[in-house]
Write a protein that holds these residues in place. Sequence first.
Motif, PDB file in Angstrom:
ATOM      1  N   GLU A 207       0.830  -1.205   0.000  1.00  0.00           N
ATOM      2  CA  GLU A 207       0.000   0.000   0.000  1.00  0.00           C
ATOM      3  C   GLU A 207       0.865   1.255   0.000  1.00  0.00           C
ATOM      4  O   GLU A 207       0.580   2.216  -0.735  1.00  0.00           O
ATOM      5  CB  GLU A 207      -0.918  -0.004   1.216  1.00  0.00           C
ATOM      6  CG  GLU A 207      -1.999  -1.070   1.165  1.00  0.00           C
ATOM      7  CD  GLU A 207      -2.683  -1.242   2.501  1.00  0.00           C
ATOM      8  OE1 GLU A 207      -1.989  -1.612   3.461  1.00  0.00           O
ATOM      9  OE2 GLU A 207      -3.901  -1.013   2.565  1.00  0.00           O
TER      10      GLU A 207
ATOM     11  N   GLY B  43      -7.525  -0.867   1.515  1.00  0.00           N
ATOM     12  CA  GLY B  43      -8.035  -2.094   2.125  1.00  0.00           C
ATOM     13  C   GLY B  43      -7.275  -3.335   1.705  1.00  0.00           C
ATOM     14  O   GLY B  43      -7.874  -4.401   1.537  1.00  0.00           O
ATOM     15  N   TRP B  44      -5.953  -3.216   1.530  1.00  0.00           N
ATOM     16  CA  TRP B  44      -5.167  -4.371   1.082  1.00  0.00           C
ATOM     17  C   TRP B  44      -4.679  -5.239   2.241  1.00  0.00           C
ATOM     18  O   TRP B  44      -4.288  -6.384   2.023  1.00  0.00           O
ATOM     19  CB  TRP B  44      -3.955  -3.897   0.279  1.00  0.00           C
ATOM     20  CG  TRP B  44      -4.325  -3.269  -1.024  1.00  0.00           C
ATOM     21  CD1 TRP B  44      -5.574  -3.193  -1.572  1.00  0.00           C
ATOM     22  CD2 TRP B  44      -3.455  -2.620  -1.944  1.00  0.00           C
ATOM     23  NE1 TRP B  44      -5.535  -2.537  -2.778  1.00  0.00           N
ATOM     24  CE2 TRP B  44      -4.247  -2.180  -3.027  1.00  0.00           C
ATOM     25  CE3 TRP B  44      -2.087  -2.367  -1.966  1.00  0.00           C
ATOM     26  CZ2 TRP B  44      -3.712  -1.502  -4.120  1.00  0.00           C
ATOM     27  CZ3 TRP B  44      -1.547  -1.691  -3.053  1.00  0.00           C
ATOM     28  CH2 TRP B  44      -2.349  -1.266  -4.114  1.00  0.00           C
TER      29      TRP B  44
ATOM     30  N   GLY C 142      -4.219  -7.854   4.898  1.00  0.00           N
ATOM     31  CA  GLY C 142      -4.845  -9.151   5.073  1.00  0.00           C
ATOM     32  C   GLY C 142      -5.355  -9.773   3.800  1.00  0.00           C
ATOM     33  O   GLY C 142      -6.049 -10.788   3.832  1.00  0.00           O
ATOM     34  N   THR C 143      -5.035  -9.156   2.647  1.00  0.00           N
ATOM     35  CA  THR C 143      -5.462  -9.692   1.348  1.00  0.00           C
ATOM     36  C   THR C 143      -4.243  -9.882   0.454  1.00  0.00           C
ATOM     37  O   THR C 143      -3.144  -9.415   0.749  1.00  0.00           O
ATOM     38  CB  THR C 143      -6.434  -8.738   0.643  1.00  0.00           C
ATOM     39  OG1 THR C 143      -5.705  -7.583   0.159  1.00  0.00           O
ATOM     40  CG2 THR C 143      -7.541  -8.271   1.572  1.00  0.00           C
ATOM     41  N   ASP C 144      -4.449 -10.549  -0.655  1.00  0.00           N
ATOM     42  CA  ASP C 144      -3.456 -10.599  -1.721  1.00  0.00           C
ATOM     43  C   ASP C 144      -3.898  -9.590  -2.769  1.00  0.00           C
ATOM     44  O   ASP C 144      -4.865  -9.834  -3.494  1.00  0.00           O
ATOM     45  CB  ASP C 144      -3.398 -12.003  -2.322  1.00  0.00           C
ATOM     46  CG  ASP C 144      -2.425 -12.081  -3.501  1.00  0.00           C
ATOM     47  OD1 ASP C 144      -1.780 -11.059  -3.810  1.00  0.00           O
ATOM     48  OD2 ASP C 144      -2.326 -13.162  -4.101  1.00  0.00           O
ATOM     49  N   PRO C 145      -3.232  -8.413  -2.864  1.00  0.00           N
ATOM     50  CA  PRO C 145      -3.692  -7.370  -3.787  1.00  0.00           C
ATOM     51  C   PRO C 145      -3.771  -7.834  -5.241  1.00  0.00           C
ATOM     52  O   PRO C 145      -4.533  -7.263  -6.024  1.00  0.00           O
ATOM     53  CB  PRO C 145      -2.642  -6.264  -3.615  1.00  0.00           C
ATOM     54  CG  PRO C 145      -2.032  -6.505  -2.290  1.00  0.00           C
ATOM     55  CD  PRO C 145      -2.047  -7.985  -2.096  1.00  0.00           C
TER      56      PRO C 145
ATOM     57  N   ASN D 242      -7.602  -9.458  -7.681  1.00  0.00           N
ATOM     58  CA  ASN D 242      -8.596  -8.407  -7.838  1.00  0.00           C
ATOM     59  C   ASN D 242      -9.196  -8.489  -9.233  1.00  0.00           C
ATOM     60  O   ASN D 242      -8.706  -9.226 -10.090  1.00  0.00           O
ATOM     61  CB  ASN D 242      -7.970  -7.029  -7.588  1.00  0.00           C
ATOM     62  CG  ASN D 242      -6.990  -6.644  -8.687  1.00  0.00           C
ATOM     63  OD1 ASN D 242      -7.370  -6.133  -9.731  1.00  0.00           O
ATOM     64  ND2 ASN D 242      -5.698  -6.898  -8.454  1.00  0.00           N
TER      65      ASN D 242
ATOM     66  N   LEU E 270     -10.537  -3.593  -0.877  1.00  0.00           N
ATOM     67  CA  LEU E 270     -10.324  -4.946  -1.375  1.00  0.00           C
ATOM     68  C   LEU E 270     -10.666  -6.008  -0.333  1.00  0.00           C
ATOM     69  O   LEU E 270     -10.982  -7.147  -0.685  1.00  0.00           O
ATOM     70  CB  LEU E 270      -8.865  -5.097  -1.825  1.00  0.00           C
ATOM     71  CG  LEU E 270      -8.562  -6.223  -2.799  1.00  0.00           C
ATOM     72  CD1 LEU E 270      -9.326  -6.025  -4.106  1.00  0.00           C
ATOM     73  CD2 LEU E 270      -7.064  -6.311  -3.070  1.00  0.00           C
ATOM     74  N   ASN E 271     -10.597  -5.636   0.947  1.00  0.00           N
ATOM     75  CA  ASN E 271     -10.864  -6.602   2.008  1.00  0.00           C
ATOM     76  C   ASN E 271     -12.347  -6.692   2.369  1.00  0.00           C
ATOM     77  O   ASN E 271     -12.714  -7.325   3.360  1.00  0.00           O
ATOM     78  CB  ASN E 271     -10.048  -6.264   3.262  1.00  0.00           C
ATOM     79  CG  ASN E 271     -10.300  -4.843   3.745  1.00  0.00           C
ATOM     80  OD1 ASN E 271     -11.106  -4.106   3.175  1.00  0.00           O
ATOM     81  ND2 ASN E 271      -9.592  -4.446   4.786  1.00  0.00           N
ATOM     82  N   ARG E 272     -13.212  -6.083   1.565  1.00  0.00           N
ATOM     83  CA  ARG E 272     -14.645  -6.108   1.813  1.00  0.00           C
ATOM     84  C   ARG E 272     -15.356  -6.899   0.723  1.00  0.00           C
ATOM     85  O   ARG E 272     -14.866  -6.986  -0.409  1.00  0.00           O
ATOM     86  CB  ARG E 272     -15.221  -4.683   1.846  1.00  0.00           C
ATOM     87  CG  ARG E 272     -14.523  -3.728   2.804  1.00  0.00           C
ATOM     88  CD  ARG E 272     -14.593  -4.194   4.229  1.00  0.00           C
ATOM     89  NE  ARG E 272     -15.978  -4.370   4.670  1.00  0.00           N
ATOM     90  CZ  ARG E 272     -16.320  -4.850   5.850  1.00  0.00           C
ATOM     91  NH1 ARG E 272     -15.390  -5.224   6.712  1.00  0.00           N
ATOM     92  NH2 ARG E 272     -17.596  -4.973   6.179  1.00  0.00           N
TER      93      ARG E 272
ATOM     94  N   ARG F 264     -18.270  -3.119  -0.982  1.00  0.00           N
ATOM     95  CA  ARG F 264     -17.307  -2.340  -1.755  1.00  0.00           C
ATOM     96  C   ARG F 264     -18.036  -1.324  -2.646  1.00  0.00           C
ATOM     97  O   ARG F 264     -17.612  -0.178  -2.775  1.00  0.00           O
ATOM     98  CB  ARG F 264     -16.457  -3.286  -2.605  1.00  0.00           C
ATOM     99  CG  ARG F 264     -15.292  -2.622  -3.318  1.00  0.00           C
ATOM    100  CD  ARG F 264     -14.520  -3.648  -4.120  1.00  0.00           C
ATOM    101  NE  ARG F 264     -14.032  -4.721  -3.270  1.00  0.00           N
ATOM    102  CZ  ARG F 264     -14.180  -6.009  -3.523  1.00  0.00           C
ATOM    103  NH1 ARG F 264     -14.807  -6.394  -4.619  1.00  0.00           N
ATOM    104  NH2 ARG F 264     -13.702  -6.920  -2.702  1.00  0.00           N
TER     105      ARG F 264
END
Length: 277
Positions: A4, A35-36, A38-41, A44, A73-75, A80
């Motif tokens: 980020e 919102g990256w 805890g995610t794999d950006p 997407n 992205l984490n939603r 979103r």
Amino acid sequence: MTTEERAIAALERHAASLRARLPSEVTALLRASLGWAGTDPARNSLTPGFPPLEYSFSTWHPDELRVTAQLFLNRPAPDRRRRTAELMHRLTGRQVIAKDGRARRFGAFFGITAGPAGLTGVEAYVEDVALAGHGLRPVFTGIGVRDGVPTRRSYLAVTEDVRPGDLPGVPGMRKALHSVAGGRTVLPAGSVMVTTGGTMRSVELLAAATGLTPTALPARLPRLRTAEYARWAAAIGADAAHLTVVSVRFDAHRGPGVAIYAVPRWASQAGPTSCFI
């Protein structure tokens, strides 16, 4: 540096190189909305395989910073879409009505444009689940504000193989489409999207279907042989940037135009696809 942080730093460098003023409050909102964590950006719908930040160049507005992002992205997709609509309202004061219905794929994307005097446009690309005619599938509706004027555009994916000559457009558009397609007789299903709205229409070609690169485009499209495009290409690191989409456009007031979309050097991992496949 987190992904980020790298994204925001790259965005600020890009703005500076284009001499565009990106208001600090906009940068702060984007940083808070990525919102990256805890995610794999790279997972997407905007630029699969890359963090979801896509830079673009337009011959209609060659001096602007243009960025599209998939935020939150984490939603889940419906949340979103709602949050993206709220963000646009916060920046423009205008309400975006997120239609009822199931946002199953990506929910929404978010776009901004900025010039030397600051922010010039904001747009929410809201996932569309409505039905369309034979051979077309709705992808999203673009609801925006440009220089204080509201805009609305519909984006439809072509779901059948299509010949470049059969795509809609005035003669200038058709000539540019032929140049981009490079003599291909058929463009495969899922590689083309058409856009309509107001006085503007466009045909967007997935770069993977044409085999083009940012540095190869000016040879086919004379409108890109400009100092502005050269500066933009240098800013994104065109030698290593991955081209995503070439958009050939026509507007009743501005005439023909071209827009180029790419994922810049810093985010390079693998060749991206597109949300309208």
